[in-house]
Design an enzyme around this catalytic site. Structure first.
Site, PDB file in Angstrom:
ATOM      1  N   SER A  94      -6.072  -8.971  15.309  1.00  0.00           N
ATOM      2  CA  SER A  94      -6.117  -8.900  14.082  1.00  0.00           C
ATOM      3  C   SER A  94      -6.391 -10.101  13.174  1.00  0.00           C
ATOM      4  CB  SER A  94      -4.504  -8.734  13.550  1.00  0.00           C
ATOM      5  OG  SER A  94      -4.547  -6.858  13.793  1.00  0.00           O
ATOM      6  N   SER A 125      -6.063  -6.331  11.671  1.00  0.00           N
ATOM      7  CA  SER A 125      -5.121  -5.894  10.231  1.00  0.00           C
ATOM      8  C   SER A 125      -4.938  -6.798   9.378  1.00  0.00           C
ATOM      9  CB  SER A 125      -3.763  -5.425  11.077  1.00  0.00           C
ATOM     10  OG  SER A 125      -2.921  -6.688  11.557  1.00  0.00           O
ATOM     11  N   LYS A 129       0.153 -13.677   5.268  1.00  0.00           N
ATOM     12  CA  LYS A 129      -0.056 -11.919   5.435  1.00  0.00           C
ATOM     13  C   LYS A 129       1.707 -11.466   5.372  1.00  0.00           C
ATOM     14  CE  LYS A 129      -1.070  -9.021   9.423  1.00  0.00           C
ATOM     15  NZ  LYS A 129      -1.715  -8.909  10.764  1.00  0.00           N
TER      16      LYS A 129
HETATM   17  N1  GLN Z   1      -6.296  -3.297  16.163  1.00  0.00           N
HETATM   18  C1  GLN Z   1      -5.278  -3.639  17.002  1.00  0.00           C
HETATM   19  C2  GLN Z   1      -4.157  -2.636  16.838  1.00  0.00           C
HETATM   20  O1  GLN Z   1      -4.220  -1.942  16.188  1.00  0.00           O
HETATM   21  C3  GLN Z   1      -4.866  -4.969  16.914  1.00  0.00           C
HETATM   22  C4  GLN Z   1      -3.835  -5.119  15.641  1.00  0.00           C
HETATM   23  C5  GLN Z   1      -3.288  -6.524  15.530  1.00  0.00           C
HETATM   24  O2  GLN Z   1      -4.021  -7.421  16.377  1.00  0.00           O
HETATM   25  N2  GLN Z   1      -2.226  -6.612  14.886  1.00  0.00           N
HETATM   26  O3  GLN Z   1      -3.205  -2.612  17.581  1.00  0.00           O
END
Ligand code: GLN
Length: 477
Positions: free
Chosen positions: A178, A154, A79
């Protein structure tokens, strides 16, 4: 389509025996990164030359040296918020568009040492803020099962790359879901380890008390292998506990007899789609058939989890992202018209950050400001403790929790981008594990042919990833 319809350890055996070369694996992965990967927009950078060079080095090693490499010649993707020395690490943000880190994250070093070959850096929501991969400066990622749908976020690029069979495994980060949520949408397995299990050194911080790096793969066995390799002790991260996960073959024999699986009623109420509910029920049945018992548990404070998470995550993000000022890293707005240094900061951030990141920084600054700190941040920190206590209590009567990952299967690209609150609410089932610091994993449920993937979420007490792997491999065999 899997990369190879076999576990990574079998592919490694083929590389060691000389049946297949690391170079041919790498070339094949690079070809799909350029083909399918581009169609899905799953990658931000491709490491063609360095990957082939590394693959050749591995092929040239002695048999003995290869024996010490549990990932000998395996192509992987990382990532793009995890630092890779000499390779751009953008966080899918304009502000880091051309940032080349001078060092690699501990996890990247660990995987490379084990013989993995990094073929590319995957797309994500900007700074890992989002649940649909639509906030990336480099455009959205598409779901490998249906290009009109989101891949989740994400870590959408990592999950799409594994789900499309481009690479057998990838790393993601999980601050509030994410790794698990895109895994659920792309039909992959994804693990958020216990907080402190894996070093965060070299992962660009979003919310430091919630962030964890973890693996995404096409089967549970590969997750155990990767976890054992990335959970190395690390003096660079004082929150890394140095408790390396020990993998063991018997975790994958499908035996769950005697285990108590808790199903929290709060996770199966209003808001859960019928498709998701009906994909998870058979998983519970399968566990019973294999000798587990299913019990009701209650987590009465998880109804506050989304609000608590978005206060704490935004607060920490506003502090972490203050380093992106146009001075130390990456992009700086064009200097001609600056009146003061503040003006330079303001213009750099205005142009360098996308809308979602700005929203979080403003929200975080607000909840930390004097006068509001007690009402919001302090209160959220207290509720976080209540949620942690709920899990501790629940784990007195069960060994693992079975729950949904997301309220519904992947939705259409573009559907939610103008409704940030609806997107925040869709994180309802995943954020609690981060708040409590416990390990959690998404495993694909058995679904009807032609339907979109649905993941089941498993959660266990701190440091008990072994239970997740045992239960997970019984659910998806
Ligand atoms: N969807 C969550 C956020 O926007 C989790 C994102 C993540 O785990 N990086 O914060």
């Amino acid at each position: 389509m899997a990369f190879f319809d076999k576990p990574i350890s079998d592919v490694v055996r083929d590389v060691r025996s000389g049946d297949v070369s690391a170079r041919s694996l790498c070339a094949r992965a690079l070809e799909s990164v350029e083909g399918r990967g581009r169609e899905l927009n799953a990658f931000i950078s491709v490491c063609g030359d360095s990957a082939l060079k590394r693959a050749d080095e591995i092929d040239a090693l002695s048999t003995n040296a290869k024996k010490d490499m549990p990932l000998c010649g395996i192509p992987i993707a990382i990532k793009d918020n995890i630092c890779t020395e000499g390779v751009k690490t953008t966080c899918a943000s304009r502000i880091l568009e051309n940032f080349v880190p001078p060092y690699s994250a501990t996890v990247v070093e660990a995987l490379t040492r084990a013989g993995a070959v990094v073929v590319g850096k995957t797309n994500l929501d900007e700074f890992a803020m989002g649940s649909s991969n639509e906030t990336s400066h480099f455009g959205p990622v598409r779901n490998p099962h249906d290009p009109k749908k989101i891949p989740g976020g994400s870590s959408g690029g990592s999950a799409a790359a594994v789900g499309a069979g481009i690479v057998p495994a990838a790393l993601g980060t999980d601050t509030g879901g994410s790794i698990r949520q895109p895994s659920s949408h792309c039909g992959t397995v994804g693990l958020k380890p216990t907080y402190g299990r894996v070093s965060r050194y070299g992962a660009v911080a979003y919310a430091s008390s919630l962030d964890q790096i973890g693996p995404i793969a096409s089967n549970v066995r590969d997750i155990g292998l990767l976890l054992s390799l990335i959970s190395v002790p690390d003096k660079h991260d004082s929150t890394c506990a140095g408790r390396q996960f020990i993998d063991s073959e018997d975790l994958y024999n499908g035996d769950v007899s005697g285990l108590r699986i808790g199903m929290p009623k709060e996770y199966f109420g209003e808001g859960l789609s019928d498709e998701t509910r009906s994909a998870i029920t058979p998983a519970a049945e399968e566990l019973k058939r294999r000798g587990a018992s299913v019990v009701d548990v209650s987590l009465s404070n998880v109804k506050y989890a989304v609000a608590t998470y978005y206060i704490i995550a935004a607060a920490e993000a506003s502090s972490n992202l203050s380093r992106f000022s146009g001075v130390g890293y990456g992009f700086r707005a064009d200097g001609a018209g600056f009146k003061t240094v503040d003006d330079m900061y303001r213009k750099t951030r205005a142009q360098g950050f996308g809308a979602e990141v700005k929203r979080r920084v403003m929200l975080g600054t607000y909840v930390l400001s004097s006068g509001y700190y007690d009402a919001y941040y302090m209160k959220a920190a207290r509720v976080r403790t209540l949620i942690t206590n709920d899990f501790e209590r629940a784990f007195e009567s069960c060994d693992a929790i079975l729950a949904p990952v997301a309220p519904s299967p992947a939705y259409d690209l573009g559907d939610s981008i103008n409704d940030p609150l609806a997107v925040y609410l869709s994180d309802i089932y995943t954020v609690s594990a981060n708040l409590a610091g416990i390990p959690a994993m998404s495993v694909p449920c058995k679904i009807q042919k032609g339907s979109l993937p649905v993941g089941a979420q498993l959660m266990a007490p701190k440091w008990r990833e072994d239970i997740l792997l045992r239960v997970g491999s019984a659910v998806c065999r």
